[in-house]
Design an enzyme around this catalytic site. Structure first.
Site, PDB file in Angstrom:
ATOM      1  N   TYR A 137       0.853  -1.188   0.000  1.00  0.00           N
ATOM      2  CA  TYR A 137       0.000   0.000   0.000  1.00  0.00           C
ATOM      3  C   TYR A 137       0.889   1.237   0.000  1.00  0.00           C
ATOM      4  O   TYR A 137       1.850   1.317   0.762  1.00  0.00           O
ATOM      5  CB  TYR A 137      -0.904  -0.007   1.228  1.00  0.00           C
ATOM      6  CG  TYR A 137      -1.701   1.270   1.418  1.00  0.00           C
ATOM      7  CD1 TYR A 137      -2.906   1.462   0.752  1.00  0.00           C
ATOM      8  CD2 TYR A 137      -1.244   2.280   2.258  1.00  0.00           C
ATOM      9  CE1 TYR A 137      -3.632   2.633   0.922  1.00  0.00           C
ATOM     10  CE2 TYR A 137      -1.964   3.450   2.439  1.00  0.00           C
ATOM     11  CZ  TYR A 137      -3.164   3.617   1.770  1.00  0.00           C
ATOM     12  OH  TYR A 137      -3.876   4.773   1.929  1.00  0.00           O
ATOM     13  N   HIS A 138       0.565   2.222  -0.830  1.00  0.00           N
ATOM     14  CA  HIS A 138       1.392   3.415  -1.003  1.00  0.00           C
ATOM     15  C   HIS A 138       0.864   4.558  -0.137  1.00  0.00           C
ATOM     16  O   HIS A 138      -0.229   5.068  -0.367  1.00  0.00           O
ATOM     17  CB  HIS A 138       1.384   3.832  -2.468  1.00  0.00           C
ATOM     18  CG  HIS A 138       2.546   4.687  -2.877  1.00  0.00           C
ATOM     19  ND1 HIS A 138       2.880   5.858  -2.226  1.00  0.00           N
ATOM     20  CD2 HIS A 138       3.462   4.534  -3.867  1.00  0.00           C
ATOM     21  CE1 HIS A 138       3.934   6.389  -2.813  1.00  0.00           C
ATOM     22  NE2 HIS A 138       4.319   5.597  -3.804  1.00  0.00           N
ATOM     23  N   GLY A 139       1.634   4.963   0.864  1.00  0.00           N
ATOM     24  CA  GLY A 139       1.253   6.097   1.693  1.00  0.00           C
ATOM     25  C   GLY A 139       1.484   7.416   0.980  1.00  0.00           C
ATOM     26  O   GLY A 139       2.029   7.457  -0.134  1.00  0.00           O
TER      27      GLY A 139
END
Length: 299
Positions: A89-91
């Site tokens: 998951y890309h913050g």
């Protein structure tokens, strides 16, 4: 004067940590340039010749991770000895991923190649750093070669869009991206899901997004500035690998990764939701994430 001073102070509070991260990234590149010049290094950026300076840079970021976010990494035993594709998951700022790369190198002496958006390669003054840390454009051919050579390859299917427009609800924004699944099937390698707890509480994007969304969709450039940088607790969880299955389709593999991406590769939505409830407050809560710095219980 007072209003101006308060405005400047507010801007500094909002953006000082993200700007500090940018400064340290460029400082890392300068260190590499000095090392290259002093030792007259002309070897390939991925070669072991660079390992000593890689260790120095990784140690710096690991210390930063420990001090600022109390960083923890769980599930390293789930990584295969050979090649595989890490999906995460890309913050708003993928600083958690940088922490992961650093600790993986320090613990296992492994270099994980990272698929990045094209705009990253347009940033001035970072060419050597990108090469030495294994950042690649992520074409199908390059990923297959990297996997054939035994590397771990990481990718965030949501990419910049997920970074800019996801929020504390931790919504996955993959769209129709299935390329990583096709590469995994062609290379016959497992996919390993990965997720960092509280990454959206550490760094966030502004709520007003319609204009920035239109701007991004037309230019594919991230004009929205991230803010925050609070020292919330970060824990990265590496899930159990989804093994190569010659009988599975690309669509089925994408569905499996979607279901197991947040923490571990469970096959039912109920089990994933239970894990999310246990490890992540939805929507994310900054105060709780800060208090978790003082929670000594092993997660």
């Amino acid at each position: 004067v007072i209003i101006g001073s308060l405005t400047i102070s507010a801007i500094l509070v909002f953006f000082i940590v993200p700007l500090t991260i940018v400064f340290f990234i460029y400082l890392s590149n300068i260190l590499l340039l000095i090392y290259q010049r002093n030792n007259e290094v002309k070897a390939d950026p991925l070669s072991d010749v660079w390992n000593s300076v890689r260790k120095t840079i990784a140690s710096f970021w690991d210390i930063y991770a420990r001090i600022w976010h109390g960083y923890e990494l769980h599930g390293v035993e789930n990584l295969p000895e050979g090649p595989g594709i890490l999906v995460y998951y890309h913050g708003a700022i993928p600083i958690d991923y940088l922490y992961f790369l650093s600790r993986l190198f320090l613990w296992k002496k492994r270099l994980c190649l990272s698929v990045a958006d094209h705009f990253v390669f347009r940033l001035p003054g970072l060419k050597l750093l990108l090469g030495v840390t294994g950042v690649i454009p992520g074409t199908r051919e390059e990923c297959l070669v990297a996997l054939k050579n035994g590397y771990l390859v990481s990718i965030s299917p949501g990419g910049v869009r997920e970074a800019l427009f996801s929020d504390e609800s931790y919504q996955l924004m993959w769209g129709n991206r299935k390329g990583f699944a096709q590469v995994a099937l062609e290379a016959k390698v497992p996919i390993i899901p990965m997720y960092t707890q509280n990454v959206r509480e550490g760094y966030r994007m502004f709520k007003e997004r319609r204009f920035f969304r239109q701007l991004y969709e037309s230019t594919r450039l991230p004009f929205t500035p991230p803010y925050g940088g609070l020292p919330v607790k970060f824990r990265t969880y590496i899930g159990k690998p989804i093994p190569y299955d010659p009988n599975i389709t690309t669509e089925e593999l994408v569905e499996k990764v979607c279901k197991g991406k947040i923490l571990f590769s469970f096959q039912t939505k109920t089990a994933v939701q239970a894990l999310i409830s246990k490890h992540q407050t939805i929507p994310g809560n900054i105060w709780k994430a800060l208090l978790e710095r003082f929670d000594k219980r092993r997660k």
